[in-house]
Design an enzyme around this catalytic site. Structure first.
Site, short mmCIF file in Angstrom:
data_model
loop_
_atom_site.label_atom_id
_atom_site.label_comp_id
_atom_site.label_asym_id
_atom_site.label_seq_id
_atom_site.Cartn_x
_atom_site.Cartn_y
_atom_site.Cartn_z
N GLU A 1 -4.98 1.70 2.38
CA GLU A 1 -5.02 0.49 3.22
C GLU A 1 -5.21 0.85 4.68
O GLU A 1 -5.87 0.11 5.44
CB GLU A 1 -3.74 -0.32 3.03
CG GLU A 1 -3.73 -1.69 3.71
CD GLU A 1 -3.20 -1.69 5.13
OE1 GLU A 1 -3.31 -2.72 5.81
OE2 GLU A 1 -2.69 -0.63 5.60
N GLU A 2 -4.64 1.97 5.10
CA GLU A 2 -4.67 2.34 6.51
C GLU A 2 -6.02 2.90 6.96
O GLU A 2 -6.22 3.13 8.15
CB GLU A 2 -3.58 3.38 6.81
CG GLU A 2 -2.15 2.91 6.56
CD GLU A 2 -1.67 1.89 7.56
OE1 GLU A 2 -2.49 1.43 8.39
OE2 GLU A 2 -0.48 1.56 7.54
N HIS B 1 0.84 -1.20 0.00
CA HIS B 1 0.00 0.00 0.00
C HIS B 1 0.87 1.25 0.00
O HIS B 1 1.98 1.26 0.54
CB HIS B 1 -0.98 0.00 1.17
CG HIS B 1 -0.37 -0.02 2.55
ND1 HIS B 1 0.11 1.12 3.16
CD2 HIS B 1 -0.17 -1.03 3.43
CE1 HIS B 1 0.56 0.81 4.37
NE2 HIS B 1 0.42 -0.50 4.55
N ASP C 1 -0.12 4.34 1.11
CA ASP C 1 -0.48 5.34 2.12
C ASP C 1 0.20 5.07 3.45
O ASP C 1 0.76 3.99 3.68
CB ASP C 1 -2.00 5.38 2.30
CG ASP C 1 -2.56 4.04 2.77
OD1 ASP C 1 -2.12 2.99 2.23
OD2 ASP C 1 -3.42 4.02 3.66
#
Length: 390
Positions: A147-148, A83, A85
């Protein structure tokens, strides 16, 4: 190697650029940032290395995109996924600027160094050892958005169903140890609405805190029953967990509480279903609300992440165990692995850095992880993309 390969930045140069791009994702709009700068940097570098690249905007999420970079053709091959982010940070608490890669004490400090921009720099370094003509099966680099927070990037890819292959590695920080299982997660809120009134006479209102007391008791019963019914010794915490995270209700001691809300998370083991758990919770709590004459709402904060497991007999698991010298493990944190698994990939989670540094002030990636990480990725590419299919 060709001159074009020489234009690709070094590990430290690429990681410095990626860390310098603020790609925080957050459910709070004041912190949320676009990930396009990271995506565009990665796309340019992989194009230089002979990859065909596609920047895929995430539907309904302006400023967010995934990247798919592919080298080689075939119906098998390997996906290396990560990811783009990071979580928000508190710059005033860092020793150095979180958006400037800083080396000290054998470590590279910066937001996202281990979670997980460092993985992309490892991949860039690793793939320079190969030429396009070497590939008998495709190597695909996948870079996702958010993703976070919402995992909208991985969800969008899963909905599209266009990614094809056989094996996938999600490069989350695992200290280069293979992970073949993790728990799922749902985050829910129970909201009870009664009727406020003067506390001198309980008959003037309906107290939602009284009702929430019964709800909490039933959820504690569910927690005990799940722990008795499900267990997996591969996990450090071997049973499902249900955590009461926060509770809010009422506004004054001399007023009957008109509304109360409880937020909790539930982390299920492989073999359990998030949808089944939500159904069970609703079935248990609805009668309690009815008995207490309160309005009951169960709110889902995000769609959730399913539990994940890849069989120990998977060729990818066995290759990772052989190459690292470590038995595959299980972790409690959730990743994008279930979305790749839903697309048909045998999947593991394995990447540089420690989860202990993720989401922390002064996040770092140890320099000692770089060389073995590059070699590990090269070995996986060699086995799953360069050797003849078996």
């Amino acid at each position: 190697m060709s001159n074009s390969v020489k234009k690709v930045p070094t590990f430290v140069e690429s990681l410095s650029t990626l860390v310098g791009h603020n790609s925080i994702s957050s459910v709070l709009p004041q912190y949320d940032q676009s990930n396009l700068a990271v995506i565009q940097s990665l796309a340019g570098w992989f194009e230089t290395l002979g990859f065909a690249t596609e920047i895929l905007p995430v539907a309904g999420n302006p400023g967010k995109a995934n990247l798919l970079a592919t080298r080689g053709t075939g119906d098998g091959g390997l996906v290396l996924s990560g990811h783009t982010d990071t979580v928000p940070c508190n710059p005033e608490r860092w020793i150095s600027d979180p958006f400037t890669l800083t080396e000290r004490d054998g470590r590279l400090y910066g937001l996202g160094t281990c979670d997980m921009k460092g993985f992309f720099s490892l991949v860039l370094e690793a793939v320079q050892a190969f030429h396009t003509s070497d590939f008998k099966q495709p190597l695909m680099i996948l870079a996702t958005a958010d993703e976070e927070s919402s995992m909208c990037g991985a969800r969008d890819l899963a909905r599209q169903g266009r990614l094809k292959g056989r094996y996938a590695v999600v490069g989350e920080p695992t200290s280069l140890r293979p992970i073949r299982m993790h728990k799922g997660i749902i985050m829910e809120s129970v909201r009870l609405t009664g009727r406020a009134g003067h506390s001198s006479n309980p008959a003037l209102g309906i107290n939602s805190i009284d009702a929430m007391h019964d709800v909490i008791g039933e959820l504690k019963n569910l927690r005990q029953e799940l722990a008795a019914q499900y267990s997996n010794a591969h996990f450090a915490v071997s049973v499902p967990t249900l955590n009461f995270g926060c509770i809010h209700g009422g506004d004054n001691p001399n007023r009957i509480c008109g509304s109360c809300e409880l937020a909790f998370d539930l982390r299920a083991l492989p073999g359990m279903s998030n949808d089944d758990l939500r159904h069970e919770i609703r079935q248990r709590l609805s009668p309690i609300a009815a008995r207490n004459n309160v309005i009951f709402e169960l709110e889902t904060h995000f769609p959730g992440i399913e539990p994940f497991e890849t069989l120990a007999s998977s060729p990818l698991v066995q290759a990772a165990e052989r190459l690292t010298g470590h038995r595959s493990e299980a972790v409690a944190f959730a990743t994008e692995a279930p979305f790749l698994q839903a697309l048909g990939f045998e999947t593991i989670v394995m990447g540089p850095g420690s989860i202990d540094q993720a989401h922390q002030v002064d996040e770092f990636l140890a320099l000692s992880q770089i060389a073995p990480g590059v070699e590990l990725i090269r070995s996986l590419i060699q086995q799953f993309c360069l050797e003849e299919s078996r």
